[in-house]
Structure formats: structure tokens, C-alpha cells
Enzyme design. Sequence first.
Site, PDB file in Angstrom:
ATOM      1  CB  VAL A 144      -0.938   0.007   1.241  1.00  0.00           C
ATOM      2  CG1 VAL A 144      -1.695   1.319   1.330  1.00  0.00           C
ATOM      3  CG2 VAL A 144      -1.912  -1.160   1.173  1.00  0.00           C
ATOM      4  CE  LYS A 187       9.856  -3.706   2.028  1.00  0.00           C
ATOM      5  NZ  LYS A 187       8.534  -3.660   2.711  1.00  0.00           N
ATOM      6  CB  THR A 232      -3.249  -3.809  10.652  1.00  0.00           C
ATOM      7  OG1 THR A 232      -3.854  -3.874   9.345  1.00  0.00           O
ATOM      8  CG2 THR A 232      -2.928  -2.365  10.962  1.00  0.00           C
ATOM      9  CG  LEU A 256      -4.698   0.750  -3.369  1.00  0.00           C
ATOM     10  CD1 LEU A 256      -3.209   0.932  -3.119  1.00  0.00           C
ATOM     11  CD2 LEU A 256      -5.195   1.676  -4.453  1.00  0.00           C
ATOM     12  NE  ARG A 257      -8.824  -3.776  -8.955  1.00  0.00           N
ATOM     13  CZ  ARG A 257      -8.928  -3.748 -10.277  1.00  0.00           C
ATOM     14  NH1 ARG A 257      -9.494  -4.751 -10.917  1.00  0.00           N
ATOM     15  NH2 ARG A 257      -8.478  -2.732 -10.994  1.00  0.00           N
ATOM     16  N   GLY A 291      -8.977 -15.557  -1.324  1.00  0.00           N
ATOM     17  CA  GLY A 291      -7.865 -15.392  -0.379  1.00  0.00           C
ATOM     18  C   GLY A 291      -7.148 -14.083  -0.596  1.00  0.00           C
ATOM     19  CB  CYS A 344      -6.991  -7.342   1.773  1.00  0.00           C
ATOM     20  SG  CYS A 344      -5.500  -6.401   1.566  1.00  0.00           S
ATOM     21  CE  LYS A 355      -4.988  -9.790  -7.230  1.00  0.00           C
ATOM     22  NZ  LYS A 355      -5.787  -8.578  -7.210  1.00  0.00           N
TER      23      LYS A 355
END
Length: 440
Positions: free
Chosen positions: A25, A49, A100, A162-163, A266, A269, A330
Amino acid sequence: MMPAMSKVAGERDLAALTVLGAGYVGLPTAVCLAALGHCVVCCDIDASKIESLALGVATVSEEGLQELLDDGISSGRLRFVVDSAEAVETADMVFLCLPTPQLEDGSVDVSILEAAVHRIGSRLKSGAVVVTKSTVPMGQAQKICEILRRDDVEVVSNPEFLREGHAIYDTFHPERIVVGARDPDVAERVGKLWSTTGAPLLITDPITAETIKYASNAFLAAKLSFVNEVANLCEAVGADSEGVLHGMSYDHRIGADYLNPSPGWGGPCLSKDAHALVNISKEFGYDFAMVRTAIEVNERQMDLICEKIRNSVGGVLAGRVVAVWGLTFKAGTDDLRNSPAVEITRRLAVEGAIIQAYDPSVQSQRPELSENVTVHSDRYEACRNAEVLVVLTEWEEFRSSDFDKVSSELAQPNIVDGRNALDPAILRRLAFRYVGLGRP
Ligand code: UDX
């Protein structure tokens, strides 16, 4: 990929923004805000990162992200720093894009987020706005206020929808912008950041905004469980699930999206948020039966797929070789978190199956996978001597496979298509025993 409406915000609208968290995100949010003309500092506690990102190497695979990262860095509008309280000192707004995660009991672990709030509290400038993008339990904005104890700092909820795989597109083409704030003027200011997207701005109080996020994801999860039940019903009565779902899709109240049956829903999220919503509701004395049942149906769906696989090899999985195409939750992502495919391979492995897997985005063994799973880099090799081929993720490339070759590799011509992704007529002509989801 610059969006069609990427009109850079007018000079007076430009803000100094800090994004805490450079994950799925945070990073898309940071690059998109920089693309809109804002000055963005993106922080993460993971130094390696940050090092990669500062060198312009994207750490998340998202269409269009690399270009925006390059543009942001070269324009000087986007900087990456290792998380520090200092990074928020000059910020007009600080975006919390921190994980989270779900705890064992289904509740939400907000400790990472709250630790960050504790860290930045005293360093925020007067008038700064803390914007929560992470999905947080209802009432969290209020808790953040209590941790900050700063009357001169506002806390706003601005959930993301968001996907994965479409994060940049979705950021620039949102269906709505939800901003929950105590002060509507502050909500307007946050909403204005996204005004060039043309999306409707919904201003609410913080707890309503937090609930919108959970209710939306839980609704989607319930819709998918319903779709899977429709496919299962079709199988029982001999109807064609594809025809039934297509027929339903014309009713705009139902909608054509999100109507594909699957081995289970799944991802990081939906699953987490559905569990959290049930859990939070319970804490408030309410039994959210629909979402609780949607989760149960999803569990059962994975069992039903295992049963189809077990039946295809004669009823016993111990020692049987099963080829699996698709491991991610997916198509279009390399994410294995809460992937039904991973869970199904785990259940097969518990019964003693030997699994040969192929996924275009998974090149080697990953910690999420059971020991009984061998990852192959070639889809036909994964089929070698297997007694059944199982499709668990809807990657487009599976459809155009050479099924003569698949047949010659398999020990038995069995296919269990957990996504209704393949053409049964073609496969049956090639003498495969094809089993889909509610397909005659
Ligand atoms: C989801 C929501 O779509 C997004 O709005 C939210 O902010 C985060 O969660 P994402 O996790 O990227 O996004 O996954 P999504 O594309 O929604 O798919 C979730 C699951 O549903 C996947 O396992 C997918 O395979 C499954 N799915 C989706 C189906 O089984 N059938 C469908 O028709 C669509």
C-alpha cells in the site's frame, strides 16, 4: 504509467507528505502522490528495502510502478529514508501504511502501527494531519489521538481499496475517496490530494470510514462464497454454473464483476478483514453471521476441491503425484499470502500427496509451501508422471497450453479445474477426464 488525468496539483495545493511503510500500500501511495506533484518522503524500517528503492529498484511488483518510481526520484519529489521520527518533522500530512496483521484468534495486531504513532508523536509539526490508510479496527483513529495527545494534530481515516496487481491504476482511478475526520475542513484537505482523479469524495466521521473498509471487503468475500455455492448447487442439480452466473450478471444490482467460482477466495486482505470484522463485531456483542458463514463456506470450498482431487485419483491421496498449476492467491501477483492454492496443497500434503507445482511468478521453493511441494519452472515438467493436473490460479497462459503435451506427461489424463479456466470441450476431445466447478 502516468494516468490520463495526472494533472499535477496546482502550486498552492502541493504538500510535504511522509508515507510510513513501503509495502503493497505504502509504495504505490508514495509514488502516486509524487506523480501528482507532491513532495514525498517514504520510510520503512527495512533498510535493505529502502536501499533498493533509493536506487530506483521497485520492491513490489505492480504495473506502472517502476516508471513512477523513476520519475519521482529523478524529479526530486520522491525520497526514501529508513524509518525515523525525524522524517515526519516537516510533513503536512503523514500517511500510515503499516501492516496490521491477523493474530491467531482472528483479532487485528495494531502494535506496529501504534509503535510508529508513539515514535512520531512529539516530532509532528503543529497543524500536521495523520492519515491512516492501513485497515484498522473501528475506533483506531480515536486511539491514535489518545496516543498522540496533541490537540494541534488531526487524525484522519482514508482507507485504500487497491487491488494487488492494479494498485497504480486503482490509485488514479478510484471508485470513491473515503475520508473520515472530526473536522470536515481537514477531510476536504486530505480529499483534495486525490481531486485530480475525479472520484466522488465521501466525507464521514473516522469510525464510519474505518467500517466502510471492513464492510466492503467482507461484502466481497461474502459475494465470492455465494458464487462458489451457486457453482456447487449447479453441480448438484446438473445446471451449468457458467450460464447461471452469466445470467445473473446482467442484473446491475448483482453486477458482472467478482462472479468467477474459485477454489476459495484469499489474499492478504479479504481473509484478514473478514475474520477481523467477525471478531470486532463479537467484541461489540454482535454476531455477524453472514460473514462468519462466508468464511466457513470458503473453508468448505477448499475441502471440496481436495475431495475432487482425491476422487480423481481413486479415493486415496497418500503417495500419489499431483500436478498443480497456480500457487498465488490470484493471477497477476507473486503473493502467496492466504492463497487458497497454498492451503489446498498443504491439505493434500497432509494426506500424503506428492505435489509438483508450477506458477509463472513462483520460481523456487518458498517458506509458505509445504515440504511435499516441489516447485518446477516448466508447466509440462510439473505434470510428469502425475495422476491429476489441478488448476488453482487463473493465469491466462494456462489456457493456451499444449494439452497434447500435458497428456503425454501425465500418468493419467485427469484434470481438476478449480477456476473453470480451461475449455472442457477441447479437453474431453483430447480424452481428458475433466472436472470443473458446476460444469456439466
Ligand atoms: C481486495 C479488494 O478487491 C480490494 O478492494 C481491497 O482493498 C484489498 O482486497 P486483492 O487482495 O488484491 O484486493 O484481491 P482481489 O482481486 O479482490 O481478489 C481476492 C480473492 O478473490 C482472490 O483469491 C481471487 O482469486 C478471488 N476472486 C476474485 C474469485 O475467486 N473470483 C472472482 O470473480 C474475483
